[in-house]
Design an enzyme around this catalytic site. Structure first.
Site, short mmCIF file in Angstrom:
data_model
loop_
_atom_site.label_atom_id
_atom_site.label_comp_id
_atom_site.label_asym_id
_atom_site.label_seq_id
_atom_site.Cartn_x
_atom_site.Cartn_y
_atom_site.Cartn_z
N PHE A 130 0.83 -1.30 -0.13
CA PHE A 130 -0.03 -0.02 -0.05
C PHE A 130 0.83 1.31 0.04
CE2 PHE A 130 -2.64 3.30 1.76
CZ PHE A 130 -3.97 3.20 0.83
N LYS A 232 -12.20 -0.61 8.32
CA LYS A 232 -12.37 -1.64 7.43
C LYS A 232 -13.38 -2.72 7.91
CE LYS A 232 -8.01 -0.54 5.01
NZ LYS A 232 -8.43 0.16 4.01
C1 LIG Z 1 -2.77 -1.76 3.76
C2 LIG Z 1 -3.24 -0.34 4.22
N1 LIG Z 1 -2.07 0.13 5.14
C3 LIG Z 1 -2.49 1.59 5.41
C4 LIG Z 1 -3.45 2.31 4.99
C5 LIG Z 1 -3.81 3.67 5.58
O1 LIG Z 1 -4.44 3.75 6.72
P1 LIG Z 1 -4.76 5.17 7.31
O2 LIG Z 1 -5.67 6.06 6.26
O3 LIG Z 1 -5.35 4.88 8.70
O4 LIG Z 1 -3.33 5.87 7.57
C6 LIG Z 1 -4.55 1.69 4.27
C7 LIG Z 1 -5.68 2.35 3.82
O5 LIG Z 1 -6.63 1.98 3.07
C8 LIG Z 1 -4.41 0.34 3.62
O6 LIG Z 1 -5.15 -0.20 2.83
#
Ligand SMILES: Cc1ncc(COP(=O)(O)O)c(C=O)c1O
Length: 424
Positions: A130, A232
């Site tokens: 990500f 989620k």
């Molecule tokens: C695998 C993954 N890591 C990190 C994040 C980022 O999360 P946040 O918006 O809480 O920083 C996401 C957001 O969809 C994600 O899918």
């Protein structure tokens, strides 16, 4: 297996988890296959938010930090999430966003690895991880004078071999997301962690697409650090805070760089110098978002409500049945689409990604227009999440029915569906 709508209705009638759907407020007529991105509204949330806002905040005002134990809420909700990911009580805390918690754990893990072996200066992650994970890692190595190497894990010879191929004597930390946000590919937590440890590096897991959907046992895997999302599969609401976990073996030595007052051993001593609170408490920085935490607690409770019915293992069994049925039906009824997600259920999270000779963005929009919500992930993937707490087998049937209709009629070609919104 050839499915029929009638067979799906029968599966729902026999589903012991079926009654848990009633824990949510779901819009009439909409099939919501995007709970992997934003979980739906738990029915308990409006009442709880009303109480916290009007009574705790409105009436009791600042005394609520003590009388309603607001300050302990990050730990209380953390202990509940700990039950879902194989962590012990007091080891996991809810705070900040996943991105911010990634910065804390990647930085802490890098320092710990370098303390042991100063020549280890490299963070390894997957190029397809990500983006926020990669951006955070980039920022950490910039500040710490380390380096980031992005690799491809080739599963052909087994995942342990793939990990051994990409780590080196310079590797301090490996940062991976267990369930890939785009493809849904799922890594074996224990096997990967063991391979990383054999190389002498520390293992940081992003469980954003795992927590609440697939069985996770952080202790059995012997992981070092983990983070995950609240909004989620934990159904905590838009922007819900995230969770962060550290193995107790690091509790005494780990230091994270975002040293705020609420991570201090004695915040109300108002000392000029920083002394970290013990263990995971030191991974807090500022004031906890009480309204968001109250909503997240309701969301986590929806997942814990599955415990009498077999808990996460039962959710996982239903999830793989749902995703397998979806893949079977797409194969049968939408031959121009290709399943990007692993076909082996054991290697797949709770989502299915499709691509093909179509504009996947427009395809998703045409489906949304027909009452089926999925999402699009650039450059070419239509993504559908199957949260087993509230998705029924008949929803899978009806979703593919509408998908087939959108493809057969070429409705996705309507220009209005190609208009890109900021959030895809
Ligand atoms: C695998 C993954 N890591 C990190 C994040 C980022 O999360 P946040 O918006 O809480 O920083 C996401 C957001 O969809 C994600 O899918």
């Amino acid at each position: 297996m050839r499915w029929t709508r009638q067979a799906c209705v029968a599966l729902d009638a026999d589903d012991v988890l079926g009654e848990l759907r009633g824990l949510f407020i779901l819009p009439e007529g909409r099939i919501y296959l995007d709970g992997n991105s934003l979980g739906p509204l738990p029915a308990a949330v409006p009442g709880v938010l009303q109480r916290v806002a009007t009574q705790e905040w409105g009436e009791d005002l600042i005394s609520s930090w003590n009388t309603h134990e607001w300050l302990q809420l990050p730990q209380r909700v953390g202990d509940k999430i700990a039950r879902l990911v194989g962590a012990g009580p007091g080891e996991l805390i809810v705070t900040d966003s996943t991105s911010i918690n990634l910065a804390k754990v990647v930085s802490a893990a890098l320092s710990l690895a370098r303390d042991r072996s100063p020549h280890r200066t490299e963070i390894v992650s997957e190029r397809t991880n990500f983006p926020s994970d990669l951006y955070v890692a980039e920022g950490v190595v910039h500040m710490a004078g380390a380096s980031l190497r992005l690799v491809h894990l080739d599963p052909a010879g087994g995942i342990s071999a793939a990990v051994s191929d990409v780590v080196s004597d310079d590797t301090a930390v490996v940062l991976l997301t267990q369930v890939d946000y785009r493809t849904g590919r799922m890594l074996d937590l224990a096997e990967v962690t063991a391979a990383v440890h054999r190389s002498g590096a520390l293992m940081v897991w992003d469980l954003a697409h795992s927590a609440g959907a697939v069985p996770v046992d952080l202790h059995a895997a012997d992981a070092d650090f983990a983070v995950g999302c609240g909004y989620k599969y934990l159904n905590g609401g838009p922007g819900a805070p995230s969770f962060v976990w550290m193995h107790p073996r690091w509790a005494a030595a780990a230091r994270q760089p975002l040293q705020g007052w609420l991570g201090h051993e004695q915040p109300f001593a108002f000392d000029a110098g920083y002394r970290p609170a013990p263990g995971i408490l030191g991974f807090q920085a500022g004031t906890p978002p009480i309204l968001s935490l109250a909503a997240l607690e309701c969301g986590v409770d929806t997942v814990l409500a599955a415990e009498p019915f077999g808990g996460v293992a039962a959710l996982r069994a239903k999830s793989t049945a749902l995703t397998s049925m979806f893949i079977d039906l797409v194969d049968e009824r939408c031959p121009i689409l290709r399943t990007v997600s692993p076909r082996s259920a054991a290697e797949r999270g709770s989502q299915v990604a499709l691509t093909g000779d179509v504009d996947a963005y427009a395809l998703v929009q045409a489906l949304v227009d027909r009452g089926v919500t999925g999402d699009f992930r650039a450059p070419e993937v239509a993504r559908f999440g199957f949260a087993p707490l509230y998705i029924r087998f008949v929803d899978v049937w009806d979703a593919v029915d509408r998908l087939a209709e959108v493809i057969d009629s070429e409705a996705w070609r309507e220009p209005r569906f190609a208009q890109r919104a900021p959030v895809t």
